[in-house]
Design an enzyme around this catalytic site. Structure first.
Site, PDB file in Angstrom:
ATOM      1  N   LYS A  12       0.844  -1.192   0.000  1.00 45.25           N
ATOM      2  CA  LYS A  12       0.000   0.000   0.000  1.00 45.25           C
ATOM      3  C   LYS A  12       0.884   1.248   0.000  1.00 45.25           C
ATOM      4  CE  LYS A  12      -4.658   0.475   0.599  1.00 45.25           C
ATOM      5  NZ  LYS A  12      -5.620  -0.252  -0.261  1.00 45.25           N
ATOM      6  N   THR A  72      -4.668  -5.181   1.191  1.00 48.82           N
ATOM      7  CA  THR A  72      -3.850  -3.990   1.424  1.00 48.82           C
ATOM      8  C   THR A  72      -4.645  -2.968   2.241  1.00 48.82           C
ATOM      9  OG1 THR A  72      -4.494  -2.969  -0.670  1.00 48.82           O
ATOM     10  CG2 THR A  72      -2.551  -4.407  -0.698  1.00 48.82           C
TER      11      THR A  72
HETATM   12  C1  LIG Z   1      -9.039  -3.966  -2.584  1.00 46.94           C
HETATM   13  N1  LIG Z   1      -7.821  -4.727  -2.337  1.00 46.94           N
HETATM   14  C2  LIG Z   1      -7.145  -4.780  -1.155  1.00 46.94           C
HETATM   15  O1  LIG Z   1      -7.466  -4.154  -0.124  1.00 46.94           O
HETATM   16  N2  LIG Z   1      -6.054  -5.586  -1.285  1.00 46.94           N
HETATM   17  C3  LIG Z   1      -6.048  -6.064  -2.558  1.00 46.94           C
HETATM   18  C4  LIG Z   1      -5.172  -6.923  -3.243  1.00 46.94           C
HETATM   19  O2  LIG Z   1      -4.162  -7.438  -2.720  1.00 46.94           O
HETATM   20  N3  LIG Z   1      -5.473  -7.190  -4.563  1.00 46.94           N
HETATM   21  C5  LIG Z   1      -6.562  -6.659  -5.186  1.00 46.94           C
HETATM   22  O3  LIG Z   1      -6.774  -6.945  -6.376  1.00 46.94           O
HETATM   23  N4  LIG Z   1      -7.405  -5.819  -4.529  1.00 46.94           N
HETATM   24  C6  LIG Z   1      -7.154  -5.521  -3.228  1.00 46.94           C
END
Ligand SMILES: Cn1c(=O)[nH]c2c(=O)[nH]c(=O)[nH]c21
Ligand SMILES: Cn1c(=O)[nH]c2c(=O)[nH]c(=O)[nH]c21
Lengths: 314, 314
Positions: A12, A72
């Site tokens: 993130k 994330t």
């Molecule tokens: C919305 N989102 C998260 O919060 N983590 C992830 C991830 O690792 N991968 C995603 O495609 N979407 C997403």
């Protein structure tokens, strides 16, 4: 293309963390180049980027199997909530604290990198009973240079080990109005630049350093913390004091002075940009003034790292 | 802090090169996902960054001795003049051409890296005698995704050797209006994100690839050049065709399809950003529409590299 190892991480960026009333940064060693003595940390702000890795993540890519995926979004929640539990006074310490907790919480993650751009909240003078005093309610969110921090942890067997760390300062912009030359360089059929004995040297500068013992960065109470403000003050002081024959040599001397003041450091890295103004008028009607404008592109740059060995013979 | 080796380089960034009437890019292998057949290269544009290294540069830092310093201004002149001599049709080929000449010209330089963001000049329709035809005078300077290139050469004894290379596409932005989910991830006390069965998935994507034989990138006449436009078309086609359970899995499948079409590639790297819109209204008055807005920070990201081994079992 270089390594045989697969790149695999996710994470993130732009995780903005604002923590009020963090522990003040004190215990700063005074140096001749700087009046910096600490930060009140009434507002402690960081823009954090976190990236995690581990072989167990592979099937999330290959199969779309999300069983081992910590969203994330949850990473963001984790960082923000831990900001309420942090009892230290430095961004380096916060990154080390939260990244270790993260690897402890999610045992199948084997590596984590966290970097932070700290937000510099500057104090402001307010009228008090004995003239102006330092306010502790309203702060200026500075858009100037700011401190940075970086921590990388890896899991080794049952241990969590610090693999890398650094602290730094980013987006420094300094201009020296006279006392900089650039001459003696290679002259051949590709050279159109005249030698310069007195250029208005304008530089962008990013600096990063690591410690012999990273604990000195994580825990300022040990009394060996190096504040970005102090390195910044060393940079502008060296720039002021010495004639520079090139940016290359200028950053070398900034590095030497930094090691002289802070032997607890292990390595210093520089990334500089040359943004020297273009001179339009060599003389003005009255006085020693000149007229300059922004240079057209391109811009020059330098990258250089130093250790205490570069103090030898000083 | 990691390696024991000193970082030492300098160079020039934002070296904008515009060459008119370069050799057209032809000899493109047609693939089912793309109608791309070539570029006329009437305008061939690049923003280049060059960085050089070599132990002989050390005294320019330590002593301010500029004897071995090729001014970065001269580097710029070198690149621009060589653009007049380039007879190929690809940015990869130009970087390989000019970086080799640079190391030949300055024998004490032992390493050079050059990267380029290519400027995409798009053709435009103009009225002709039989309806609209493709113009060859006025071009659109595209602000959308663009091709990239990277070459690294090193001197090994008396030889100049290719140490690394890649080609790529940067700043791709794709949104899929329905048909993307994200579910089945870890749920614990840090999870506030609901599972999503149908999200408006908006991604930023950078892709880079290297070849088994770099000559295929440098010389399109060999008939094995992979155009950024083709990888772009593969990316949006795979996104269109397949339901995605995560960005992780989406990029994996884009990589697999790319290797299927272009076995001359050795490695593909992805860097993706999740910029999924926030849904404000799940239903509108009439029809199946919804209302979305830009998400607040932070944003998620993924980094992943693949080789042809990832085609096994397909
Ligand atoms: C919305 N989102 C998260 O919060 N983590 C992830 C991830 O690792 N991968 C995603 O495609 N979407 C997403
Ligand atoms: C103006 N200028 C160049 O063109 N090259 C260089 C360099 O390597 N170092 C400088 O300080 N200035 C400069």
């Amino acid at each position: 293309a270089k390594g045989a190892e697969r790149i695999m991480y996710y994470g993130k960026g732009d995780v903005w963390v604002y923590r009020s009333y963090a522990k003040p940064l004190t215990n700063i060693t005074l140096i001749p180049e700087s009046g910096f003595t600490g930060r009140d940390n009434v507002l402690f702000g960081m823009n954090i980027k976190v990236s995690v890795s581990g072989e167990k993540l592979f099937t999330s890519f290959s199969e779309g199997d999300n069983t081992n995926v910590v969203a994330t979004d949850s990473m963001k929640n984790f960082i923000l909530r831990k900001a309420g539990e942090y009892e230290g006074s430095t961004a380096e310490g916060f990154l080390a604290f939260v990244s270790r907790l993260f690897l402890e919480k999610y045992p199948w993650m084997t590596g984590i990198k966290m970097s932070a751009d700290q937000v510099a909240f500057e104090t402001l003078p307010v009228p008090g009973s004995n003239g102006f005093e330092v306010g502790n309610l309203v702060y200026r969110y500075s858009q100037n240079e700011h401190p940075t921090a970086f921590v990388e942890l890896v899991r080794v067997a049952d241990d969590i080990v610090l693999a890398d760390h650094s602290a730094g300062i980013a987006d420094l912009k300094l201009v020296k109005v006279k006392g900089s030359s650039f001459a003696g360089f290679v002259r051949d059929e590709y050279t159109t630049l005249p030698e310069s004995s007195d250029r208005p040297l304008f530089i962008f500068l990013d600096i990063a350093w690591s410690y012999e013992s990273a604990e000195d960065a994580f825990d300022a109470d040990l009394g060996r913390y190096v504040a970005a403000e102090q390195i910044y003050d060393i940079a502008h002081t060296v720039f002021h004091e010495q004639h520079s024959p090139s940016i290359q040599n200028l950053i070398y001397r900034i590095g030497q002075r930094s090691f002289l003041r802070f032997p607890q450091l292990k390595e210093i890295r520089f990334e500089s940009n040359n943004r020297t103004w273009e001179t339009i008028l060599e003389e003005v009607s009255v006085g020693e003034g000149k007229v300059f404008t922004e240079p057209r592109p391109p811009y020059g740059f330098q990258g250089f790292s130093m250790t205490k060995r570069d103090l030898e013979g000083l």
